[in-house]
Write a protein that holds these residues in place. Structure first.
Motif, PDB file in Angstrom:
ATOM      1  N   MET A   1       0.587 -21.773 -12.118  1.00 53.30           N
ATOM      2  CA  MET A   1      -0.426 -20.104 -12.158  1.00 53.30           C
ATOM      3  C   MET A   1       0.170 -18.759 -11.814  1.00 53.30           C
ATOM      4  O   MET A   1       1.536 -19.764 -10.858  1.00 53.30           O
ATOM      5  CB  MET A   1      -1.452 -20.399 -11.366  1.00 53.30           C
ATOM      6  N   SER A   2       0.292 -18.223 -12.847  1.00 54.07           N
ATOM      7  CA  SER A   2       1.396 -17.086 -12.576  1.00 54.07           C
ATOM      8  C   SER A   2       0.691 -16.008 -11.182  1.00 54.07           C
ATOM      9  O   SER A   2      -0.131 -16.158 -11.333  1.00 54.07           O
ATOM     10  CB  SER A   2       1.127 -16.019 -13.541  1.00 54.07           C
ATOM     11  N   LYS A   3       1.638 -15.223 -10.736  1.00 52.26           N
ATOM     12  CA  LYS A   3       1.715 -14.418  -9.893  1.00 52.26           C
ATOM     13  C   LYS A   3       1.205 -13.579 -10.038  1.00 52.26           C
ATOM     14  O   LYS A   3       1.349 -13.190 -11.376  1.00 52.26           O
ATOM     15  CB  LYS A   3       2.724 -14.162  -8.817  1.00 52.26           C
ATOM     16  N   PRO A   4      -0.254 -12.747  -9.153  1.00 52.92           N
ATOM     17  CA  PRO A   4      -0.861 -11.919  -9.483  1.00 52.92           C
ATOM     18  C   PRO A   4      -0.091 -10.467  -9.404  1.00 52.92           C
ATOM     19  O   PRO A   4       0.382 -10.585  -9.197  1.00 52.92           O
ATOM     20  CB  PRO A   4      -2.279 -11.734  -8.131  1.00 52.92           C
ATOM     21  N   VAL A   5      -0.045  -9.671 -10.592  1.00 51.98           N
ATOM     22  CA  VAL A   5       0.623  -8.914  -9.895  1.00 51.98           C
ATOM     23  C   VAL A   5      -0.171  -6.729  -9.302  1.00 51.98           C
ATOM     24  O   VAL A   5      -1.498  -7.035  -9.999  1.00 51.98           O
ATOM     25  CB  VAL A   5       0.687  -8.087 -11.510  1.00 51.98           C
ATOM     26  N   ILE A   6       0.026  -7.330  -8.578  1.00 53.00           N
ATOM     27  CA  ILE A   6      -0.229  -5.869  -7.495  1.00 53.00           C
ATOM     28  C   ILE A   6       0.589  -4.572  -7.931  1.00 53.00           C
ATOM     29  O   ILE A   6       1.824  -4.344  -7.134  1.00 53.00           O
ATOM     30  CB  ILE A   6      -0.719  -6.325  -6.064  1.00 53.00           C
ATOM     31  N   LEU A   7      -0.121  -3.214  -8.114  1.00 53.99           N
ATOM     32  CA  LEU A   7       0.377  -2.525  -7.686  1.00 53.99           C
ATOM     33  C   LEU A   7      -0.513  -1.633  -6.542  1.00 53.99           C
ATOM     34  O   LEU A   7      -1.403  -1.740  -6.115  1.00 53.99           O
ATOM     35  CB  LEU A   7      -0.168  -1.297  -8.854  1.00 53.99           C
ATOM     36  N   VAL A   8       1.368  -1.321  -6.016  1.00 51.33           N
ATOM     37  CA  VAL A   8       1.294  -0.668  -4.193  1.00 51.33           C
ATOM     38  C   VAL A   8       0.761   0.922  -4.372  1.00 51.33           C
ATOM     39  O   VAL A   8       2.229   1.593  -4.646  1.00 51.33           O
ATOM     40  CB  VAL A   8       1.655  -1.733  -3.357  1.00 51.33           C
ATOM     41  N   ALA A   9       0.461   1.540  -4.293  1.00 50.31           N
ATOM     42  CA  ALA A   9       0.382   3.439  -4.474  1.00 50.31           C
ATOM     43  C   ALA A   9       0.678   3.518  -2.914  1.00 50.31           C
ATOM     44  O   ALA A   9      -0.813   4.126  -2.552  1.00 50.31           O
ATOM     45  CB  ALA A   9      -1.307   3.766  -5.249  1.00 50.31           C
ATOM     46  N   GLU A  10       2.108   4.139  -2.520  1.00 52.22           N
ATOM     47  CA  GLU A  10       1.410   3.745  -1.197  1.00 52.22           C
ATOM     48  C   GLU A  10       3.190   5.101  -1.385  1.00 52.22           C
ATOM     49  O   GLU A  10       4.139   4.756  -1.191  1.00 52.22           O
ATOM     50  CB  GLU A  10       2.407   2.883  -0.726  1.00 52.22           C
ATOM     51  N   ASP A  11       3.232   6.379  -0.487  1.00 54.28           N
ATOM     52  CA  ASP A  11       4.298   7.110  -0.445  1.00 54.28           C
ATOM     53  C   ASP A  11       4.665   7.009   0.583  1.00 54.28           C
ATOM     54  O   ASP A  11       6.048   7.604   0.482  1.00 54.28           O
ATOM     55  CB  ASP A  11       3.638   8.843  -0.217  1.00 54.28           C
ATOM     56  N   ASN A  12       4.397   6.240   1.942  1.00 53.08           N
ATOM     57  CA  ASN A  12       5.500   6.076   2.607  1.00 53.08           C
ATOM     58  C   ASN A  12       6.316   5.048   3.439  1.00 53.08           C
ATOM     59  O   ASN A  12       5.636   3.689   2.407  1.00 53.08           O
ATOM     60  CB  ASN A  12       4.318   5.611   4.143  1.00 53.08           C
ATOM     61  N   ASP A  13       7.553   4.531   3.617  1.00 54.48           N
ATOM     62  CA  ASP A  13       8.317   3.758   2.517  1.00 54.48           C
ATOM     63  C   ASP A  13       7.898   2.535   3.782  1.00 54.48           C
ATOM     64  O   ASP A  13       7.777   1.497   3.927  1.00 54.48           O
ATOM     65  CB  ASP A  13       9.629   4.235   2.879  1.00 54.48           C
ATOM     66  N   SER A  14       8.199   2.511   5.107  1.00 62.37           N
ATOM     67  CA  SER A  14       7.334   2.050   5.871  1.00 62.37           C
ATOM     68  C   SER A  14       6.311   0.923   5.608  1.00 62.37           C
ATOM     69  O   SER A  14       6.107  -0.009   6.094  1.00 62.37           O
ATOM     70  CB  SER A  14       7.696   2.619   7.694  1.00 62.37           C
ATOM     71  N   ASN A  15       5.433   2.178   5.329  1.00 56.28           N
ATOM     72  CA  ASN A  15       4.320   0.934   5.075  1.00 56.28           C
ATOM     73  C   ASN A  15       4.453   0.294   3.680  1.00 56.28           C
ATOM     74  O   ASN A  15       3.732  -1.145   3.422  1.00 56.28           O
ATOM     75  CB  ASN A  15       2.856   2.137   4.425  1.00 56.28           C
ATOM     76  N   PHE A  16       4.487   0.998   2.552  1.00 51.20           N
ATOM     77  CA  PHE A  16       4.762   0.155   1.455  1.00 51.20           C
ATOM     78  C   PHE A  16       5.746  -1.137   1.768  1.00 51.20           C
ATOM     79  O   PHE A  16       5.609  -2.377   1.220  1.00 51.20           O
ATOM     80  CB  PHE A  16       5.884   0.745   0.675  1.00 51.20           C
ATOM     81  N   LEU A  17       7.200  -1.004   3.038  1.00 52.09           N
ATOM     82  CA  LEU A  17       7.905  -2.135   3.304  1.00 52.09           C
ATOM     83  C   LEU A  17       7.173  -3.168   4.186  1.00 52.09           C
ATOM     84  O   LEU A  17       6.916  -4.570   3.887  1.00 52.09           O
ATOM     85  CB  LEU A  17       9.001  -1.596   4.006  1.00 52.09           C
ATOM     86  N   LEU A  18       6.237  -2.684   4.385  1.00 54.81           N
ATOM     87  CA  LEU A  18       5.361  -3.761   5.638  1.00 54.81           C
ATOM     88  C   LEU A  18       3.850  -4.647   4.209  1.00 54.81           C
ATOM     89  O   LEU A  18       4.322  -5.837   4.311  1.00 54.81           O
ATOM     90  CB  LEU A  18       4.381  -3.043   6.250  1.00 54.81           C
ATOM     91  N   VAL A  19       3.762  -4.111   3.147  1.00 53.99           N
ATOM     92  CA  VAL A  19       2.582  -4.543   2.741  1.00 53.99           C
ATOM     93  C   VAL A  19       3.758  -5.301   0.773  1.00 53.99           C
ATOM     94  O   VAL A  19       3.318  -6.265   1.363  1.00 53.99           O
ATOM     95  CB  VAL A  19       1.990  -4.064   1.278  1.00 53.99           C
ATOM     96  N   ASN A  20       5.381  -5.087   1.276  1.00 52.22           N
ATOM     97  CA  ASN A  20       5.532  -5.890   0.445  1.00 52.22           C
ATOM     98  C   ASN A  20       6.285  -6.711   1.136  1.00 52.22           C
ATOM     99  O   ASN A  20       6.651  -8.313   0.093  1.00 52.22           O
ATOM    100  CB  ASN A  20       6.707  -4.760  -0.334  1.00 52.22           C
ATOM    101  N   ALA A  21       6.537  -7.112   2.301  1.00 55.14           N
ATOM    102  CA  ALA A  21       7.306  -8.269   3.291  1.00 55.14           C
ATOM    103  C   ALA A  21       5.981  -9.490   3.533  1.00 55.14           C
ATOM    104  O   ALA A  21       5.724 -10.403   2.775  1.00 55.14           O
ATOM    105  CB  ALA A  21       7.191  -7.944   4.573  1.00 55.14           C
ATOM    106  N   ILE A  22       4.592  -8.537   3.419  1.00 59.13           N
ATOM    107  CA  ILE A  22       3.808  -9.879   3.482  1.00 59.13           C
ATOM    108  C   ILE A  22       3.537 -10.532   2.428  1.00 59.13           C
ATOM    109  O   ILE A  22       2.498 -11.444   2.166  1.00 59.13           O
ATOM    110  CB  ILE A  22       1.959  -8.863   4.136  1.00 59.13           C
ATOM    111  N   LEU A  23       3.296  -9.233   0.745  1.00 58.85           N
ATOM    112  CA  LEU A  23       2.495 -10.697   0.099  1.00 58.85           C
ATOM    113  C   LEU A  23       3.839 -10.520  -0.947  1.00 58.85           C
ATOM    114  O   LEU A  23       3.589 -11.444  -2.183  1.00 58.85           O
ATOM    115  CB  LEU A  23       2.634  -9.158  -0.768  1.00 58.85           C
TER     116      LEU A  23
END
Length: 122
Positions: A1-23
């Motif tokens: 099964m291929s990985k799901p594609v998640i669009l993360v709409a987030e202007d704050n770099d630290s918040n995006f980096l946290l989500v990215n690190a988790i997912l």
């Protein structure tokens, strides 16, 4: 099964980096830094899930969600917001969001949401 594609709409770099690190291990991440970019990303290609920050420049998350619903009424959209008031939740759901997660994001909550909405094996 291929990985799901998640669009993360987030202007704050630290918040995006946290989500990215988790997912990043479980999903393919696309980033939009404002609501307009999120709408344009949906026009360009299919996402399995959208994580939508509510407060962003140019176009906020609620307006972007309304616009995305015109393009893709089915894609699950989860609102991300620092304000976990019931009124914020109601506004997000009224705009077309399917679910809601409050910041600061906890890893277990985020993984549970992604699994719930994408069926990804996490």
């Amino acid at each position: 099964m291929s990985k799901p594609v998640i669009l993360v709409a987030e202007d704050n770099d630290s918040n995006f980096l946290l989500v990215n690190a988790i997912l990043k291990k479980y999903t393919t991440i696309i980033r939009a830094v404002n609501g307009l970019e999120a709408v344009n990303a949906v026009k360009k290609g299919k996402s399995d899930l959208i994580l939508m920050d509510i407060r962003m420049p140019i176009m906020d998350g609620l307006e972007a969600t309304s616009e995305i619903r015109k393009i893709d009424p089915e894609v699950p959209i989860v609102a991300l917001t620092a304000n976990a008031f019931d009124s914020d939740r109601e506004r997000a759901l009224a705009a077309g969001c399917n679910d809601f997660i409050a910041k600061p994001i906890r890893k277990s909550d985020l993984l549970e949401l992604v699994q719930k909405w994408t069926g990804a094996e996490i």
